[in-house]
Design an enzyme around this catalytic site. Structure first.
Site, PDB file in Angstrom:
ATOM      1  N   ASP A  83       0.862  -1.174   0.000  1.00  0.00           N
ATOM      2  CA  ASP A  83       0.000   0.000   0.000  1.00  0.00           C
ATOM      3  C   ASP A  83       0.908   1.236   0.000  1.00  0.00           C
ATOM      4  O   ASP A  83       2.046   1.183   0.433  1.00  0.00           O
ATOM      5  CB  ASP A  83      -0.907  -0.044   1.239  1.00  0.00           C
ATOM      6  CG  ASP A  83      -2.049   0.941   1.116  1.00  0.00           C
ATOM      7  OD1 ASP A  83      -2.173   1.587   0.053  1.00  0.00           O
ATOM      8  OD2 ASP A  83      -2.823   1.061   2.082  1.00  0.00           O
ATOM      9  N   PHE A 102      -3.816   5.708   3.010  1.00  0.00           N
ATOM     10  CA  PHE A 102      -4.802   5.447   4.053  1.00  0.00           C
ATOM     11  C   PHE A 102      -4.209   5.709   5.441  1.00  0.00           C
ATOM     12  O   PHE A 102      -4.900   6.180   6.341  1.00  0.00           O
ATOM     13  CB  PHE A 102      -5.320   3.999   3.958  1.00  0.00           C
ATOM     14  CG  PHE A 102      -6.465   3.743   4.887  1.00  0.00           C
ATOM     15  CD1 PHE A 102      -7.740   4.185   4.567  1.00  0.00           C
ATOM     16  CD2 PHE A 102      -6.275   3.090   6.093  1.00  0.00           C
ATOM     17  CE1 PHE A 102      -8.809   3.978   5.435  1.00  0.00           C
ATOM     18  CE2 PHE A 102      -7.330   2.878   6.965  1.00  0.00           C
ATOM     19  CZ  PHE A 102      -8.600   3.322   6.633  1.00  0.00           C
ATOM     20  N   ASP A 135      -2.852   8.187  -2.990  1.00  0.00           N
ATOM     21  CA  ASP A 135      -4.132   8.832  -3.301  1.00  0.00           C
ATOM     22  C   ASP A 135      -4.581   9.629  -2.093  1.00  0.00           C
ATOM     23  O   ASP A 135      -3.896   9.647  -1.076  1.00  0.00           O
ATOM     24  CB  ASP A 135      -5.180   7.757  -3.654  1.00  0.00           C
ATOM     25  CG  ASP A 135      -5.448   6.822  -2.485  1.00  0.00           C
ATOM     26  OD1 ASP A 135      -4.538   6.646  -1.639  1.00  0.00           O
ATOM     27  OD2 ASP A 135      -6.547   6.249  -2.403  1.00  0.00           O
ATOM     28  N   ASP A 191      -7.970  -7.142   0.874  1.00  0.00           N
ATOM     29  CA  ASP A 191      -7.061  -7.239   2.014  1.00  0.00           C
ATOM     30  C   ASP A 191      -7.803  -6.698   3.213  1.00  0.00           C
ATOM     31  O   ASP A 191      -8.678  -5.849   3.061  1.00  0.00           O
ATOM     32  CB  ASP A 191      -5.798  -6.395   1.822  1.00  0.00           C
ATOM     33  CG  ASP A 191      -6.068  -4.932   2.142  1.00  0.00           C
ATOM     34  OD1 ASP A 191      -6.679  -4.241   1.301  1.00  0.00           O
ATOM     35  OD2 ASP A 191      -5.733  -4.487   3.253  1.00  0.00           O
ATOM     36  N   CYS A 209     -12.397 -28.287  11.451  1.00  0.00           N
ATOM     37  CA  CYS A 209     -11.581 -27.301  10.726  1.00  0.00           C
ATOM     38  C   CYS A 209     -10.155 -27.847  10.595  1.00  0.00           C
ATOM     39  O   CYS A 209      -9.616 -28.439  11.532  1.00  0.00           O
ATOM     40  CB  CYS A 209     -11.577 -25.977  11.483  1.00  0.00           C
ATOM     41  SG  CYS A 209     -10.416 -24.764  10.822  1.00  0.00           S
ATOM     42  N   CYS A 251      -7.368 -26.142  10.171  1.00  0.00           N
ATOM     43  CA  CYS A 251      -6.281 -25.194  10.502  1.00  0.00           C
ATOM     44  C   CYS A 251      -5.427 -25.734  11.653  1.00  0.00           C
ATOM     45  O   CYS A 251      -5.851 -26.623  12.397  1.00  0.00           O
ATOM     46  CB  CYS A 251      -6.849 -23.816  10.837  1.00  0.00           C
ATOM     47  SG  CYS A 251      -7.316 -23.590  12.565  1.00  0.00           S
ATOM     48  N   CYS A 269      -7.175 -25.531  15.235  1.00  0.00           N
ATOM     49  CA  CYS A 269      -8.205 -26.530  15.533  1.00  0.00           C
ATOM     50  C   CYS A 269      -7.608 -27.940  15.561  1.00  0.00           C
ATOM     51  O   CYS A 269      -7.991 -28.768  16.382  1.00  0.00           O
ATOM     52  CB  CYS A 269      -9.346 -26.418  14.523  1.00  0.00           C
ATOM     53  SG  CYS A 269     -10.182 -24.817  14.644  1.00  0.00           S
ATOM     54  N   HIS A 311      -6.669 -19.201  12.968  1.00  0.00           N
ATOM     55  CA  HIS A 311      -7.916 -19.866  12.546  1.00  0.00           C
ATOM     56  C   HIS A 311      -8.744 -18.943  11.645  1.00  0.00           C
ATOM     57  O   HIS A 311      -9.258 -19.363  10.613  1.00  0.00           O
ATOM     58  CB  HIS A 311      -8.751 -20.295  13.764  1.00  0.00           C
ATOM     59  CG  HIS A 311     -10.171 -20.599  13.408  1.00  0.00           C
ATOM     60  ND1 HIS A 311     -10.558 -21.813  12.895  1.00  0.00           N
ATOM     61  CD2 HIS A 311     -11.284 -19.803  13.405  1.00  0.00           C
ATOM     62  CE1 HIS A 311     -11.857 -21.764  12.607  1.00  0.00           C
ATOM     63  NE2 HIS A 311     -12.312 -20.562  12.904  1.00  0.00           N
TER      64      HIS A 311
HETATM   65 ZN   LIG Z   1      -9.606 -23.715  12.697  1.00  0.00          ZN
END
Ligand SMILES: [Zn+2]
Length: 378
Positions: free
Chosen positions: A92, A96, A146, A270, A308, A310, A313, A340
């Site tokens: 970026d 911002f 910008d 993002d 899950c 990940c 988990c 997660h």
């Molecule tokens: Zn997870």
């Protein structure tokens, strides 16, 4: 490999599938970029991003300029080496950040004067400086500097920001051309401003397209205008951008905003949302977001989301332990929940791509909306 976006299917303002080729690899779109503002994420380790199927990351040029400085990043071999990430990176431009540091920054036609966040004193953060810092850092995609207007509903303020954004865009497009355009190894994206005003969004988008950027971002959204107004800002922008080029919605990343923006023609996102909300104890699931601080999780033996895949988990760490650890300010729970949440969003993008390919995106959109449009869940 140089920079190239290939649109496989989709219209200018509907769900799309594409591939972005960069010097550091290919990215399937629509895609979500995790935010590593200062070159590192708050939580997930860089070596776990690949297995999570993250394909591209975002860092912030202004913060990296402030610390460690361009010299250090060049000394260690460039931004990819600094971040221990050899996939594509977008930086970026700091527009911002200047906006969010408005109390300690001043703006005029030449650029921003911002208080140096590390050393004190003032920094002139002009379009030329933002461009040359990004050229020196070496991301695959750089963003133009910008002006993000503070109030997206204040017409005069927004019109002035659009005017300045276009003057600066032209300047930076010229600098990019002098460097050889995408043959320099770096793409440059223009940023559509225009707040909630359809005509200003259209004017900004069309003027940027005339400058022929390598891709286009939509900025000045998610600044407190609300979901509906944000989606109008997206709709008023995407239909005026070239169908064949990549569109990136900056700073957006709740599950609802992702599906609704994909539905309106966005290819790239993002947001700090997955990591930030994780640090505060909020975890994401197909049943909505849940706050671990809630007493109902006190003796809960389940992982955050049973089934899950990940790391968090799969470790088997119970909700009860993550909750207690959060309350005791342990370092691990914020990091594990952030991991997660990021995994959830990256996998949601994959599910979105699969749904578009299999012609069942409306069902997935409806499923996410039915859960995340509800009032906040405990
Ligand atoms: Zn997870």
């Amino acid at each position: 490999m140089s920079f190239r976006f290939t649109l496989h299917q989709g219209t200018a303002d509907g769900p799309r599938l594409g591939t972005l080729d960069t010097p550091h690899g290919a990215v399937s779109t629509p895609t979500f970029m995790p935010v590593a503002t200062r070159g590192m994420m708050r939580g997930p380790w860089p070596d776990r991003l690949g297995p999570m199927e993250v394909e591209m990351m975002l860092a912030n040029s202004f913060h990296l300029f402030a610390r460690p400085g361009v010299e250090t990043i060049q000394a260690v071999g460039g931004l990819h080496a600094y971040m221990a990430w050899d996939g594509p990176i977008l930086t970026d431009s700091g527009g911002f950040q200047a906006f969010s540091l408005a109390s300690i920054s001043k703006l005029d036609d030449r650029g921003w004067r911002i208080a140096h966040p590390v050393h004190g004193g003032m920094v002139d953060w002009t379009p030329e400086v933002a461009f040359s810092v990004q050229a020196a850092l070496g991301p695959d995609i750089a963003m133009v500097l910008d002006e993000c207007p503070a109030d997206p509903r204040h017409r005069q303020q927004v019109a002035t920001a659009v005017e300045r954004t276009l003057v600066w865009a032209k300047q930076q497009r010229g600098l990019h051309q002098q460097r050889g355009g995408i043959d320099s190894g770096q793409a440059l994206f223009g940023i559509v401003q225009g707040g909630v005003f359809a005509d200003l969004r259209q004017q900004c988008a069309e003027s940027l397209c005339a400058l022929e950027f390598d891709g286009y971002a939509i900025g000045g959204v998610s600044v407190g205008e609300g979901h509906e107004a944000m989606m109008d800002g997206v709709r008023h922008s995407t239909k005026f951008l070239p169908r064949q080029q990549l569109r990136y919605l900056m700073g957006v990343g709740t599950p609802l905003d992702l599906v609704e923006s994909v539905a309106r023609g966005i290819d790239m996102f993002d947001c700090v949302y997955p990591t930030r909300s994780g640090r505060f104890g909020t975890f994401l699931s197909d049943e909505g977001h849940h706050h671990l601080h809630n007493a109902r999780f006190q003796n809960d033996a389940r992982p955050l989301v049973p089934g899950c895949s990940c790391d968090t988990c799969q470790s088997g760490m119970p909700r009860a332990a993550l909750r207690a650890g959060l309350k005791s300010r342990e370092l691990l729970p914020p990091s594990m929940i952030a991991h997660h949440n990021l995994h959830y969003l990256v996998q949601l993008m994959k599910r979105i791509r699969e749904a578009i390919a299999e012609d069942r995106f409306p069902q997935l959109r409806q499923q996410i909306a039915s859960v995340y449009l509800k009032p906040k869940q405990a």
